[in-house]
Design a protein around this motif. Structure first.
Motif, PDB file in Angstrom:
ATOM      1  N   THR A 120       0.810  -1.207   0.000  1.00 47.21           N
ATOM      2  CA  THR A 120       0.000   0.000   0.000  1.00 47.21           C
ATOM      3  C   THR A 120       0.848   1.265   0.000  1.00 47.21           C
ATOM      4  OG1 THR A 120      -0.155  -0.033   2.409  1.00 47.21           O
ATOM      5  CG2 THR A 120      -1.912  -1.137   1.183  1.00 47.21           C
ATOM      6  N   GLU A 121       0.333   2.275  -0.666  1.00 39.13           N
ATOM      7  CA  GLU A 121       0.862   3.629  -0.587  1.00 39.13           C
ATOM      8  C   GLU A 121      -0.222   4.444   0.093  1.00 39.13           C
ATOM      9  OE1 GLU A 121       1.844   4.913  -4.537  1.00 39.13           O
ATOM     10  OE2 GLU A 121       3.618   3.639  -4.611  1.00 39.13           O
ATOM     11  N   LEU A 122       0.101   5.013   1.245  1.00 36.53           N
ATOM     12  CA  LEU A 122      -0.891   5.696   2.055  1.00 36.53           C
ATOM     13  C   LEU A 122      -1.112   7.128   1.587  1.00 36.53           C
ATOM     14  CD1 LEU A 122       0.355   4.566   5.582  1.00 36.53           C
ATOM     15  CD2 LEU A 122      -1.165   3.367   4.010  1.00 36.53           C
ATOM     16  N   THR A 123      -2.372   7.537   1.554  1.00 37.83           N
ATOM     17  CA  THR A 123      -2.717   8.926   1.272  1.00 37.83           C
ATOM     18  C   THR A 123      -3.364   9.587   2.483  1.00 37.83           C
ATOM     19  OG1 THR A 123      -4.845   8.258   0.323  1.00 37.83           O
ATOM     20  CG2 THR A 123      -2.995   8.539  -1.197  1.00 37.83           C
ATOM     21  N   GLU A 124      -3.834   8.765   3.447  1.00 35.96           N
ATOM     22  CA  GLU A 124      -4.491   9.321   4.619  1.00 35.96           C
ATOM     23  C   GLU A 124      -4.665   8.243   5.685  1.00 35.96           C
ATOM     24  OE1 GLU A 124      -8.163  12.205   4.781  1.00 35.96           O
ATOM     25  OE2 GLU A 124      -8.884  10.148   4.512  1.00 35.96           O
ATOM     26  N   VAL A 125      -4.486   8.628   6.941  1.00 34.02           N
ATOM     27  CA  VAL A 125      -4.829   7.770   8.080  1.00 34.02           C
ATOM     28  C   VAL A 125      -5.644   8.642   9.032  1.00 34.02           C
ATOM     29  CG1 VAL A 125      -3.992   6.370  10.002  1.00 34.02           C
ATOM     30  CG2 VAL A 125      -2.740   6.379   7.827  1.00 34.02           C
ATOM     31  N   VAL A 126      -6.798   8.116   9.462  1.00 37.84           N
ATOM     32  CA  VAL A 126      -7.713   8.884  10.306  1.00 37.84           C
ATOM     33  C   VAL A 126      -8.093   8.059  11.532  1.00 37.84           C
ATOM     34  CG1 VAL A 126      -9.957  10.043  10.441  1.00 37.84           C
ATOM     35  CG2 VAL A 126      -8.663  10.067   8.286  1.00 37.84           C
ATOM     36  N   ARG A 127      -7.978   8.671  12.693  1.00 41.23           N
ATOM     37  CA  ARG A 127      -8.475   8.066  13.937  1.00 41.23           C
ATOM     38  C   ARG A 127      -9.592   8.953  14.459  1.00 41.23           C
ATOM     39  NH1 ARG A 127      -5.776   7.863  19.974  1.00 41.23           N
ATOM     40  NH2 ARG A 127      -7.499   6.734  20.921  1.00 41.23           N
ATOM     41  N   THR A 128     -10.705   8.340  14.828  1.00 47.49           N
ATOM     42  CA  THR A 128     -11.833   9.066  15.401  1.00 47.49           C
ATOM     43  C   THR A 128     -12.186   8.423  16.739  1.00 47.49           C
ATOM     44  OG1 THR A 128     -12.662   9.516  13.179  1.00 47.49           O
ATOM     45  CG2 THR A 128     -14.190   9.859  14.985  1.00 47.49           C
ATOM     46  N   TYR A 129     -12.378   9.240  17.767  1.00 40.58           N
ATOM     47  CA  TYR A 129     -12.743   8.713  19.074  1.00 40.58           C
ATOM     48  C   TYR A 129     -13.490   9.774  19.873  1.00 40.58           C
ATOM     49  CZ  TYR A 129      -8.566  11.231  20.695  1.00 40.58           C
ATOM     50  OH  TYR A 129      -7.623  12.193  20.974  1.00 40.58           O
ATOM     51  N   VAL A 130     -14.106   9.354  20.964  1.00 41.09           N
ATOM     52  CA  VAL A 130     -14.819  10.261  21.854  1.00 41.09           C
ATOM     53  C   VAL A 130     -13.950  10.517  23.076  1.00 41.09           C
ATOM     54  CG1 VAL A 130     -16.871  10.573  23.281  1.00 41.09           C
ATOM     55  CG2 VAL A 130     -17.062   9.463  21.044  1.00 41.09           C
ATOM     56  N   GLU A 131     -13.820  11.783  23.426  1.00 42.20           N
ATOM     57  CA  GLU A 131     -13.009  12.179  24.577  1.00 42.20           C
ATOM     58  C   GLU A 131     -13.919  12.757  25.662  1.00 42.20           C
ATOM     59  OE1 GLU A 131     -10.317  15.925  24.886  1.00 42.20           O
ATOM     60  OE2 GLU A 131      -9.077  14.290  24.076  1.00 42.20           O
ATOM     61  N   ASP A 132     -13.760  12.260  26.880  1.00 37.43           N
ATOM     62  CA  ASP A 132     -14.508  12.761  28.047  1.00 37.43           C
ATOM     63  C   ASP A 132     -16.014  12.729  27.840  1.00 37.43           C
ATOM     64  OD1 ASP A 132     -12.080  13.285  29.312  1.00 37.43           O
ATOM     65  OD2 ASP A 132     -12.001  15.339  28.537  1.00 37.43           O
ATOM     66  N   TRP A 141      -3.831  12.249   9.417  1.00 37.49           N
ATOM     67  CA  TRP A 141      -2.467  12.318   8.892  1.00 37.49           C
ATOM     68  C   TRP A 141      -2.516  12.183   7.386  1.00 37.49           C
ATOM     69  CZ3 TRP A 141       0.174   8.901   5.788  1.00 37.49           C
ATOM     70  CH2 TRP A 141       1.533   9.176   5.583  1.00 37.49           C
ATOM     71  N   LYS A 142      -1.770  13.048   6.705  1.00 35.59           N
ATOM     72  CA  LYS A 142      -1.566  12.956   5.260  1.00 35.59           C
ATOM     73  C   LYS A 142      -0.074  13.156   5.005  1.00 35.59           C
ATOM     74  CE  LYS A 142      -6.115  14.556   3.913  1.00 35.59           C
ATOM     75  NZ  LYS A 142      -6.883  15.466   3.077  1.00 35.59           N
ATOM     76  N   PRO A 143       0.479  12.475   3.995  1.00 32.16           N
ATOM     77  CA  PRO A 143       1.908  12.618   3.728  1.00 32.16           C
ATOM     78  C   PRO A 143       2.313  14.078   3.547  1.00 32.16           C
ATOM     79  CG  PRO A 143       0.958  10.889   2.361  1.00 32.16           C
ATOM     80  CD  PRO A 143      -0.182  11.583   3.033  1.00 32.16           C
ATOM     81  N   GLY A 144       3.409  14.448   4.204  1.00 34.85           N
ATOM     82  CA  GLY A 144       3.935  15.801   4.072  1.00 34.85           C
ATOM     83  C   GLY A 144       3.250  16.820   4.965  1.00 34.85           C
ATOM     84  N   GLU A 145       2.293  16.386   5.784  1.00 39.40           N
ATOM     85  CA  GLU A 145       1.584  17.313   6.679  1.00 39.40           C
ATOM     86  C   GLU A 145       1.683  16.785   8.109  1.00 39.40           C
ATOM     87  OE1 GLU A 145      -2.476  17.839   5.464  1.00 39.40           O
ATOM     88  OE2 GLU A 145      -1.930  18.110   3.354  1.00 39.40           O
ATOM     89  N   PRO A 146       1.678  17.687   9.088  1.00 39.20           N
ATOM     90  CA  PRO A 146       1.631  17.204  10.478  1.00 39.20           C
ATOM     91  C   PRO A 146       0.248  16.622  10.774  1.00 39.20           C
ATOM     92  CG  PRO A 146       1.454  19.602  10.399  1.00 39.20           C
ATOM     93  CD  PRO A 146       1.725  19.147   8.988  1.00 39.20           C
ATOM     94  N   VAL A 147       0.162  15.805  11.806  1.00 36.07           N
ATOM     95  CA  VAL A 147      -1.131  15.262  12.226  1.00 36.07           C
ATOM     96  C   VAL A 147      -1.999  16.428  12.676  1.00 36.07           C
ATOM     97  CG1 VAL A 147      -2.323  13.809  13.902  1.00 36.07           C
ATOM     98  CG2 VAL A 147      -0.159  13.039  12.904  1.00 36.07           C
ATOM     99  N   ARG A 148      -3.209  16.508  12.122  1.00 30.56           N
ATOM    100  CA  ARG A 148      -4.172  17.535  12.544  1.00 30.56           C
ATOM    101  C   ARG A 148      -5.157  16.899  13.507  1.00 30.56           C
ATOM    102  NH1 ARG A 148      -7.589  19.492   8.137  1.00 30.56           N
ATOM    103  NH2 ARG A 148      -7.449  17.329   7.522  1.00 30.56           N
ATOM    104  N   THR A 149      -5.500  17.611  14.566  1.00 30.24           N
ATOM    105  CA  THR A 149      -6.493  17.133  15.515  1.00 30.24           C
ATOM    106  C   THR A 149      -7.662  18.105  15.520  1.00 30.24           C
ATOM    107  OG1 THR A 149      -4.777  16.101  16.870  1.00 30.24           O
ATOM    108  CG2 THR A 149      -6.907  16.490  17.921  1.00 30.24           C
ATOM    109  N   LEU A 150      -8.850  17.561  15.280  1.00 29.54           N
ATOM    110  CA  LEU A 150     -10.072  18.349  15.244  1.00 29.54           C
ATOM    111  C   LEU A 150     -10.970  17.877  16.362  1.00 29.54           C
ATOM    112  CD1 LEU A 150     -10.541  17.719  11.447  1.00 29.54           C
ATOM    113  CD2 LEU A 150      -9.577  19.789  12.431  1.00 29.54           C
ATOM    114  N   LYS A 151     -11.561  18.804  17.111  1.00 33.19           N
ATOM    115  CA  LYS A 151     -12.474  18.459  18.205  1.00 33.19           C
ATOM    116  C   LYS A 151     -13.791  19.198  17.976  1.00 33.19           C
ATOM    117  CE  LYS A 151      -9.760  17.693  22.361  1.00 33.19           C
ATOM    118  NZ  LYS A 151      -9.531  18.155  23.731  1.00 33.19           N
TER     119      LYS A 151
END
Length: 153
Positions: A120-132, A141-151
């Motif tokens: 595989t060649e990755l273009t995106e990895v996404v984790r979704t979860y509930v906090e508190d 995560w996308k290649p060449g970019e830092p991990v972005r966190t959205l809440k």
């Protein structure tokens, strides 16, 4: 970018993804049919030698889809208890023909023969979860970019 690159670029997210995929044997693969509509199928995955491998029966519909259009989405097994969250991977699957890489995979995994093997060649990895019990958190995560966190609430 392969799994090794992702692991070095976002080690925490990569470790969680491997743990999540390792928790169950079967996962959900989405491919594109010839008419462009989506197809979902069950699939086993392997993390070996810095690669995320997709192995499947020779001539299966999902393999034929990937040979025609290599784009895929892969979701970790949607368990009843999503406690720590969900992981999805997007990318392109490149078939590996007979040779050293396939022989090493066969030696390690001992898959039923004959079979297709895709790295595989990755273009995106996404984790979704509930906090508190309040926030829906998405890490992207996308290649060449830092991990972005959205809440969001």
């Amino acid at each position: 970018m392969n799994w090794a690159f992702f692991t070095s670029d976002a080690p925490g997210l990569a470790a969680f993804a491997e743990e999540r995929f390792g928790a169950h044997r079967h996962h959900v693969l989405a491919t594109l049919r010839a008419d462009g509509s989506p197809r979902t199928s069950g699939l086993e995955v392997r993390f070996l030698g810095g690669e995320l491998w997709l192995g499947m029966m020779r001539g299966s519909r999902k393999a034929l889809d990937l040979l025609r259009d290599p784009r895929f989405a892969l979701q970790a097994h949607p368990a009843a208890d999503m406690g720590a969250g969900d992981v999805r991977i997007g990318g392109r699957a490149i078939e590996v023909g007979d040779g050293d890489a396939k022989a090493a995979y066969v030696k390690e995994v001992e898959p039923p023969q004959p079979f297709h093997l895709f790295r595989t060649e990755l273009t995106e990895v996404v984790r979704t979860y509930v906090e508190d019990d309040t926030y829906l958190v998405t890490q992207v995560w996308k290649p060449g970019e830092p991990v972005r966190t959205l809440k969001r609430t």
